[in-house]
Design a protein around this motif. Structure first.
Motif, PDB file in Angstrom:
ATOM      1  N   HIS B 132       5.432   0.700  -1.992  1.00 33.67           N
ATOM      2  CA  HIS B 132       5.932  -0.518  -3.226  1.00 33.67           C
ATOM      3  C   HIS B 132       5.702  -1.845  -2.589  1.00 33.67           C
ATOM      4  O   HIS B 132       6.096  -1.141  -2.025  1.00 33.67           O
ATOM      5  CB  HIS B 132       6.737   0.526  -4.577  1.00 33.67           C
ATOM      6  N   GLN B 133       5.549  -2.871  -4.121  1.00 33.29           N
ATOM      7  CA  GLN B 133       5.996  -4.163  -3.867  1.00 33.29           C
ATOM      8  C   GLN B 133       6.913  -4.540  -5.173  1.00 33.29           C
ATOM      9  O   GLN B 133       6.999  -3.635  -6.560  1.00 33.29           O
ATOM     10  CB  GLN B 133       4.797  -4.908  -3.766  1.00 33.29           C
ATOM     11  N   LEU B 134       7.530  -5.002  -4.496  1.00 30.21           N
ATOM     12  CA  LEU B 134       8.516  -5.869  -5.669  1.00 30.21           C
ATOM     13  C   LEU B 134       8.007  -7.744  -5.583  1.00 30.21           C
ATOM     14  O   LEU B 134       7.397  -8.210  -4.302  1.00 30.21           O
ATOM     15  CB  LEU B 134       9.811  -6.393  -5.645  1.00 30.21           C
ATOM     16  N   PRO B 135       7.468  -8.205  -6.285  1.00 29.74           N
ATOM     17  CA  PRO B 135       7.513  -8.386  -7.838  1.00 29.74           C
ATOM     18  C   PRO B 135       6.423  -6.802  -8.471  1.00 29.74           C
ATOM     19  O   PRO B 135       6.050  -6.811  -8.023  1.00 29.74           O
ATOM     20  CB  PRO B 135       7.476  -9.866  -8.040  1.00 29.74           C
ATOM     21  N   TYR B 136       6.721  -7.162  -9.739  1.00 36.15           N
ATOM     22  CA  TYR B 136       6.332  -5.399 -10.613  1.00 36.15           C
ATOM     23  C   TYR B 136       6.771  -4.419 -10.394  1.00 36.15           C
ATOM     24  O   TYR B 136       6.285  -3.676 -11.334  1.00 36.15           O
ATOM     25  CB  TYR B 136       4.648  -6.410 -10.650  1.00 36.15           C
ATOM     26  N   ALA B 137       7.549  -3.884  -9.071  1.00 29.29           N
ATOM     27  CA  ALA B 137       7.645  -2.496  -9.177  1.00 29.29           C
ATOM     28  C   ALA B 137       6.415  -1.595  -9.152  1.00 29.29           C
ATOM     29  O   ALA B 137       6.161  -1.010 -10.146  1.00 29.29           O
ATOM     30  CB  ALA B 137       8.800  -1.918  -9.739  1.00 29.29           C
ATOM     31  N   ILE B 138       4.799  -2.388  -8.710  1.00 23.36           N
ATOM     32  CA  ILE B 138       3.344  -1.600  -8.282  1.00 23.36           C
ATOM     33  C   ILE B 138       3.237  -0.804  -7.238  1.00 23.36           C
ATOM     34  O   ILE B 138       4.123  -1.581  -6.024  1.00 23.36           O
ATOM     35  CB  ILE B 138       2.777  -2.618  -9.099  1.00 23.36           C
ATOM     36  N   VAL B 139       2.011  -0.083  -6.716  1.00 24.96           N
ATOM     37  CA  VAL B 139       1.532   0.049  -5.660  1.00 24.96           C
ATOM     38  C   VAL B 139       1.655  -1.441  -5.431  1.00 24.96           C
ATOM     39  O   VAL B 139       0.716  -1.848  -5.162  1.00 24.96           O
ATOM     40  CB  VAL B 139       0.297   0.674  -5.695  1.00 24.96           C
ATOM     41  N   ALA B 140       1.775  -1.605  -3.491  1.00 26.79           N
ATOM     42  CA  ALA B 140       1.886  -3.240  -2.927  1.00 26.79           C
ATOM     43  C   ALA B 140      -0.010  -3.197  -2.802  1.00 26.79           C
ATOM     44  O   ALA B 140      -1.021  -2.384  -2.504  1.00 26.79           O
ATOM     45  CB  ALA B 140       2.034  -3.012  -1.872  1.00 26.79           C
ATOM     46  N   SER B 141       0.153  -4.630  -2.762  1.00 26.01           N
ATOM     47  CA  SER B 141      -1.011  -4.902  -3.521  1.00 26.01           C
ATOM     48  C   SER B 141      -1.423  -5.497  -1.311  1.00 26.01           C
ATOM     49  O   SER B 141      -0.787  -6.236  -0.383  1.00 26.01           O
ATOM     50  CB  SER B 141      -1.447  -6.781  -3.215  1.00 26.01           C
ATOM     51  N   PRO B 142      -1.827  -5.196  -0.923  1.00 23.67           N
ATOM     52  CA  PRO B 142      -2.781  -4.825   1.123  1.00 23.67           C
ATOM     53  C   PRO B 142      -3.102  -6.106   1.349  1.00 23.67           C
ATOM     54  O   PRO B 142      -2.546  -6.391   2.448  1.00 23.67           O
ATOM     55  CB  PRO B 142      -3.370  -4.253   0.498  1.00 23.67           C
ATOM     56  N   GLU B 143      -3.562  -7.261   0.663  1.00 22.62           N
ATOM     57  CA  GLU B 143      -3.329  -8.675   1.012  1.00 22.62           C
ATOM     58  C   GLU B 143      -2.385  -9.644   0.559  1.00 22.62           C
ATOM     59  O   GLU B 143      -2.406 -10.043   1.107  1.00 22.62           O
ATOM     60  CB  GLU B 143      -4.868  -8.739   0.217  1.00 22.62           C
ATOM     61  N   SER B 144      -1.239  -9.178   0.099  1.00 23.11           N
ATOM     62  CA  SER B 144      -0.010  -9.867  -0.171  1.00 23.11           C
ATOM     63  C   SER B 144       0.089  -9.789   1.718  1.00 23.11           C
ATOM     64  O   SER B 144       0.709  -8.768   2.454  1.00 23.11           O
ATOM     65  CB  SER B 144       0.753  -9.561  -0.498  1.00 23.11           C
ATOM     66  N   ASN B 145       1.676 -10.571   1.210  1.00 25.83           N
ATOM     67  CA  ASN B 145       2.211 -10.660   3.356  1.00 25.83           C
ATOM     68  C   ASN B 145       3.673 -10.467   2.771  1.00 25.83           C
ATOM     69  O   ASN B 145       4.553 -11.576   2.441  1.00 25.83           O
ATOM     70  CB  ASN B 145       1.820 -12.081   3.512  1.00 25.83           C
ATOM     71  N   PRO B 146       3.863  -9.413   3.166  1.00 23.64           N
ATOM     72  CA  PRO B 146       5.375  -9.357   3.345  1.00 23.64           C
ATOM     73  C   PRO B 146       6.610 -10.226   3.514  1.00 23.64           C
ATOM     74  O   PRO B 146       5.646 -10.441   4.735  1.00 23.64           O
ATOM     75  CB  PRO B 146       6.054  -7.933   2.297  1.00 23.64           C
ATOM     76  N   LYS B 147       7.392 -10.711   2.966  1.00 22.40           N
ATOM     77  CA  LYS B 147       8.015 -11.462   3.621  1.00 22.40           C
ATOM     78  C   LYS B 147       9.049 -10.270   4.851  1.00 22.40           C
ATOM     79  O   LYS B 147      10.370 -10.618   5.769  1.00 22.40           O
ATOM     80  CB  LYS B 147       9.404 -12.051   2.975  1.00 22.40           C
ATOM     81  N   ASN B 234      12.219 -14.291  -4.578  1.00 17.57           N
ATOM     82  CA  ASN B 234      11.980 -15.206  -5.411  1.00 17.57           C
ATOM     83  C   ASN B 234      10.606 -15.028  -5.770  1.00 17.57           C
ATOM     84  O   ASN B 234       9.757 -14.719  -5.365  1.00 17.57           O
ATOM     85  CB  ASN B 234      12.132 -16.583  -4.341  1.00 17.57           C
ATOM     86  N   LYS B 235      10.156 -16.346  -6.712  1.00 15.60           N
ATOM     87  CA  LYS B 235       8.632 -16.391  -7.124  1.00 15.60           C
ATOM     88  C   LYS B 235       8.381 -17.129  -5.975  1.00 15.60           C
ATOM     89  O   LYS B 235       7.970 -17.561  -5.204  1.00 15.60           O
ATOM     90  CB  LYS B 235       8.819 -17.620  -7.985  1.00 15.60           C
ATOM     91  N   GLY B 236       6.555 -16.531  -5.674  1.00 20.04           N
ATOM     92  CA  GLY B 236       5.860 -16.334  -4.711  1.00 20.04           C
ATOM     93  C   GLY B 236       5.911 -15.248  -4.068  1.00 20.04           C
ATOM     94  O   GLY B 236       5.094 -15.453  -2.964  1.00 20.04           O
ATOM     95  N   GLU B 237       7.159 -14.775  -4.174  1.00 19.88           N
ATOM     96  CA  GLU B 237       7.308 -13.625  -2.524  1.00 19.88           C
ATOM     97  C   GLU B 237       6.897 -12.571  -2.781  1.00 19.88           C
ATOM     98  O   GLU B 237       7.265 -12.185  -4.145  1.00 19.88           O
ATOM     99  CB  GLU B 237       9.338 -13.744  -2.686  1.00 19.88           C
ATOM    100  N   VAL B 238       7.391 -11.493  -1.915  1.00 23.56           N
ATOM    101  CA  VAL B 238       6.443  -9.975  -2.124  1.00 23.56           C
ATOM    102  C   VAL B 238       7.114  -9.250  -1.048  1.00 23.56           C
ATOM    103  O   VAL B 238       7.952  -9.810  -0.284  1.00 23.56           O
ATOM    104  CB  VAL B 238       5.137  -9.967  -1.309  1.00 23.56           C
ATOM    105  N   VAL B 239       7.822  -8.481  -1.203  1.00 25.10           N
ATOM    106  CA  VAL B 239       8.325  -7.597  -0.855  1.00 25.10           C
ATOM    107  C   VAL B 239       7.885  -6.044  -0.943  1.00 25.10           C
ATOM    108  O   VAL B 239       8.154  -5.738  -1.225  1.00 25.10           O
ATOM    109  CB  VAL B 239      10.246  -7.523  -0.658  1.00 25.10           C
ATOM    110  N   TRP B 240       8.335  -5.481   0.480  1.00 26.61           N
ATOM    111  CA  TRP B 240       7.157  -4.050   0.000  1.00 26.61           C
ATOM    112  C   TRP B 240       8.611  -2.981   0.804  1.00 26.61           C
ATOM    113  O   TRP B 240       9.846  -3.349   1.165  1.00 26.61           O
ATOM    114  CB  TRP B 240       6.542  -3.829   1.504  1.00 26.61           C
ATOM    115  N   TYR B 241       8.432  -2.047  -0.609  1.00 31.88           N
ATOM    116  CA  TYR B 241       9.550  -1.032  -0.104  1.00 31.88           C
ATOM    117  C   TYR B 241       9.408   0.428  -0.433  1.00 31.88           C
ATOM    118  O   TYR B 241       7.666   0.464  -0.927  1.00 31.88           O
ATOM    119  CB  TYR B 241      10.875  -1.084  -0.664  1.00 31.88           C
ATOM    120  N   LEU B 242       9.643   1.471   0.507  1.00 33.99           N
ATOM    121  CA  LEU B 242       9.268   3.110   0.117  1.00 33.99           C
ATOM    122  C   LEU B 242      10.852   3.687   1.148  1.00 33.99           C
ATOM    123  O   LEU B 242      11.485   3.651   1.220  1.00 33.99           O
ATOM    124  CB  LEU B 242       7.843   2.931   1.340  1.00 33.99           C
ATOM    125  N   ARG B 243      10.102   5.255   1.008  1.00 36.25           N
ATOM    126  CA  ARG B 243      11.105   6.466   0.812  1.00 36.25           C
ATOM    127  C   ARG B 243      10.490   6.536   2.322  1.00 36.25           C
ATOM    128  O   ARG B 243       9.686   7.003   2.368  1.00 36.25           O
ATOM    129  CB  ARG B 243      10.916   7.620  -0.491  1.00 36.25           C
TER     130      ARG B 243
END
Lengths: 381, 449
Positions: B132-147, B234-243
């Motif tokens: 999952h990703q922040l922002p929006y707390a949704i299933v992550a977008s594979p094309e995004s680049n998580p910090k 922050n705005k424009g950034e993406v972080v992924w998370y999982l259990r």
């Protein structure tokens, strides 16, 4: 209980849409939910909920007000017989006050709740519990000599103009009970200020001046003792005189977590500090009275404990509450000592800070926003 | 000397019915995948009723992010596709075969692969949807680049499964999963550990990650809270998370080359006779579990925990991301003067009920709303249970008036429903906090795309 529940279930359809009494739906709902916590369950989000609801919250405040109310009733009798020079026992004293005060309480509740029920029906809302507190606060901040029609008028003004035009409980800008008092203060000043109104059926020869009036006039030798002021054996509005019982009510609010300790603490601190500042200045005898005495005179304690802590009209952020309470304390004593037209400043201080509260919150929230933006800049640098 | 982030705000809700550490096997023929579990995914079906699938066969993909494919946890026949209001796909029901068959994806060692290869393998095996990703707390977008990527090794929700137990014996798969995650970010992979709750070596000796230490009441175990205190979005950034349990499944996809959704599920709640763990597959029907195992019939079955879980019925299915079933009594009864009683046995954070005198009491909580919905009146309630530098009520009000700029300024990119769940529990005004927040998150996502 089961029989009562069955009866309610039986008559319920008549109050629902299309029923014979559909115009009384809100009223019915208010009584039904008063008797029974409804069977509504969670449908979205968390499946479990805290047992606390608005009814409970407001009842806690009403309970916290009861000591001040009961004492106020007794004190109305006590001041009356004192002015007459008669000595009577506890029960006749209390009874005299009860007969005086109870009609004011009843008129305040009946007027206010009637308006609330009508608005709830028009808006299709449930009846909000907020007035349970306002309806109790109003009698406590008026003089025992107030005519009942004035109570009704002021209550109606407060509920409609002070609250319902903004959207009802939770939306109002100013504390409705104080709006009622301010309405009386400016519309009928002779009935809520001066020396004549604070003692019920006062003997003419007796001075009915409150400690505030004495202090403002510079009659320091005629001030009551500190103990009398703390216990409340002084003339004044019905519920405001006994600092002791107000503090007891305050303790109930603090233990249950319903009232904000931040506002109470900073309010008293602000008042005390302003008193000290006047001590330093010392231009007249009023400025020289010990700072702590300011906190037990007049409606200061009542205002800080019960009025300033209103969560709707007060500041909403934790830091904002500290600033808000502190400024109420400062302003109240400032008005009281410096402005001869207003012997008491707490009412205007709280109303003024009610208006300022969103501004305080705005700056507190703005600092949070700035922190968030700075985070990005630090990273970019 | 390790630095421990101690969180003071929050609330541990003590409930009756925590699972004992016994693990039993549980098999059933009934399975379903619920597209509604996948936040932010608009499902487009790839199967029809009567199709046969293997474990790992794609069932549907996301209409707007076509790389995201959700796969079947089991092999069998698609028996039904259930639709709800406005033809929303609610359940893709699968009747399992006697003998499991797996799609074969080929094995690989993520440490020896590059980012694209790791990502491709995860997308192919359907294991990417666990992220999952922040922002929006949704299933992550594979094309995004998580910090950065966060894995929280402990769960602080009521009666939550013991995460140590969930990864027991899965050390290799867990480490392989972490290795894979390490390839996906240019930043760090963080593992949030609670020294008091986590004893497992699998966590304490994890390699290639930075171990963070957190202590505190719920929601300290939520990844969102740990992200906020470590590497805020922050705005424009993406972080992924999982259990952790999901990291294990990702690891298996590399080690064994299959989608193996075997996991432990904690059967919890006051109405369960013997709360325990079962070894099963994600998406299985709970019918066999609860048929004999629960007391009474007026019950609420929840896939997940009582704060954020999904309501299911007694024939319902375990959610794709859940390792817990909670069964609690329904509260659809009237209570005479319930709001006025002293309330020795009532759960409340306010001390207006006498129950505050017994702070360690375990509660048998039901689902009654305990009051009517009101406008915001009380203040400072949410702040006490939300360990974030965020003004929750102001944010919710910004959502109500749909003020995009204000939502952004007040930190909407950092929050998820699970972090705000306690606010909803303690709310005197009974505000539907999570639904409101989701509305705001969806609006924000729409505006930003």
């Amino acid at each position: 209980m089961k029989a009562l529940r069955r009866y309610i279930d039986k008559i319920k359809p008549q109050f629902e849409k299309g029923g014979r009494f559909e115009k009384l739906q809100s009223t019915f709902d208010a009584f039904e939910t008063f008797l029974f916590v409804p069977n509504k369950t969670t449908t979205s989000g968390a499946h479990i909920r805290d047992a606390m609801d608005m009814k409970r919250t407001m009842s806690v405040v009403v309970i916290a007000l009861v000591p001040a109310l009961l004492f106020g009733m007794w004190n109305v009798g006590y001041q009356h017989f004192l002015s007459q020079g008669e000595a009577t026992g506890f029960w006749p004293t209390f009874l005299f006050g009860l007969v005086r005060v109870l009609p004011i309480v009843v008129v305040s509740y009946v007027t206010g709740l009637a308006i609330e029920f009508i608005f709830a029906q028009i808006r299709g809302h449930e009846v909000n519990e907020g007035f349970l507190v306002s309806g109790m606060l109003i009698p406590l901040v008026v003089s025992p000599e107030i005519p009942l029609w004035m109570v009704a008028l002021a209550t109606a003004f407060a509920v409609i103009i002070g609250k319902e035009v903004f959207g009802g409980t939770g939306m109002n800008i100013m504390n409705p009970a104080l709006v009622a008092r301010a309405f009386l203060f400016f519309a009928y000043p002779q009935d809520i200020s001066g020396d004549k109104v604070w003692i019920a059926d006062k003997a003419d020869a007796f001075s009915g001046a409150t400690p505030l009036a004495q202090a403002a006039a510079g009659n320091m030798d005629q001030m009551p003792s500190v103990l009398d002021m703390f216990l409340g054996l002084i003339p004044g509005s019905i519920g405001e005189t006994s600092t002791l019982l107000i503090l007891l009510g305050g303790a109930i609010l603090l233990v249950t977590g319903v009232g904000s300790w931040r506002i109470m603490l900073s309010g008293f601190a602000g008042g005390y500090l302003m008193g000290l500042i006047f001590n330093l200045w010392g231009a007249n005898t009023y400025m020289e009275i010990p700072a702590y005495q300011h906190l037990i005179m007049g409606g200061f304690a009542f205002g800080v404990v019960f009025m300033a802590t209103d969560p709707v009209s007060g500041a909403q952020t934790n830091r904002g509450k500290l600033i808000y309470g502190f400024l109420i304390g400062i302003t109240a004593i400032l008005i009281r000592v410096l402005n001869p037209a207003y012997p008491e400043g707490i009412m205007l201080a709280i109303l003024f800070m009610n208006i300022m509260a969103p501004l305080i919150d705005h700056y507190v929230v703005e600092s949070n926003i700035k922190r968030r933006l700075r985070r990005v800049k630090v990273k970019a640098a | 000397m390790t630095r421990i982030t101690k969180l003071k705000k929050g609330l541990d809700i003590h409930m009756v019915g925590e699972a004992s550490k016994t693990v039993r096997d549980y098999t059933t023929g009934q399975f379903a995948v619920k597209p509604t579990d996948f936040s932010g995914v608009y499902p487009k079906l790839l199967v029809r009723e009567g199709d046969t699938v293997k474990a790992g066969s794609p069932l549907f993909f996301d209409k707007y992010r076509e790389q995201i494919r959700v796969v079947s946890p089991v092999s069998g026949t698609v028996t039904a596709i259930k639709r709800g209001k406005q033809r929303v796909i609610e359940e893709i029901c699968i009747h399992a075969d006697e003998r499991p068959a797996y799609e074969s994806f080929g094995t690989g060692q993520p440490s020896g692969m590059d980012r694209d290869a790791v990502l491709a393998h995860m997308l192919k095996t359907g294991t990417f949807t666990f992220i999952h990703q922040l922002p929006y707390a949704i299933v992550a977008s594979p094309e995004s680049n998580p910090k950065s990527i966060f894995v929280s090794a402990f769960d602080t929700a009521p009666m939550a499964p013991d995460q140590d137990l969930l990864v027991e014996g899965e050390g290799e798969a867990f480490q392989t999963g972490l290795d894979a995650l390490g390839k996906l970010t240019t930043g760090k992979v963080y593992l949030g550990v609670s020294p008091s709750r986590n004893r497992s070596k699998v966590f304490h000796e994890a390699r290639g990650v930075e171990v963070l230490h957190f202590e505190g009441p719920h929601p300290a175990g939520n990844p969102g809270i740990q992200i906020h205190h470590t590497d805020p979005v922050n705005k424009g950034e993406v972080v992924w998370y999982l259990r952790p349990a999901d990291v294990v499944i990702i690891g298996r996809a590399f080690l064994q080359g299959v989608f193996d959704a075997t996991t432990l599920v904690a059967l919890t709640g006051s109405e369960v006779r013997e709360p325990h763990y079962v070894r099963t597959l994600r998406g299985c029907s709970i019918e066999g579990l609860v048929k004999a195992g629960v007391e009474g019939d007026n019950l609420r079955y929840i896939s997940g925990n009582v704060l954020t879980g999904t309501r299911i019925d007694r024939r319902g299915y375990i959610g794709y991301f859940h390792n817990q079933i909670s069964v609690i009594p329904e509260g659809n009864h009237y209570e005479f003067f319930g709001w006025a009683l002293p309330g020795l046995g009532k759960f409340s954070v306010s001390r207006s009920y006498l129950s505050w005198l017994t702070p360690n009491k375990k509660y048998r909580l039901h689902t009654n709303l305990n009051g009517g919905h009101r406008a915001f009146v009380m203040t400072g309630e949410y702040e006490r249970v939300l360990p974030m530098d965020i003004y929750p009520v102001h944010l919710l009000k910004a959502i109500m008036v749909e003020d995009i700029d204000l939502m952004e300024n007040l930190g909407i990119y950092e929050v998820s429903e699970e972090d705000f769940a306690l606010c909803e529990v303690v709310c005197t005004s009974k505000t539907p906090v999570q639904a409101l927040l989701r509305q705001g998150l969806d609006l924000m996502r729409k505006e930003m795309s």
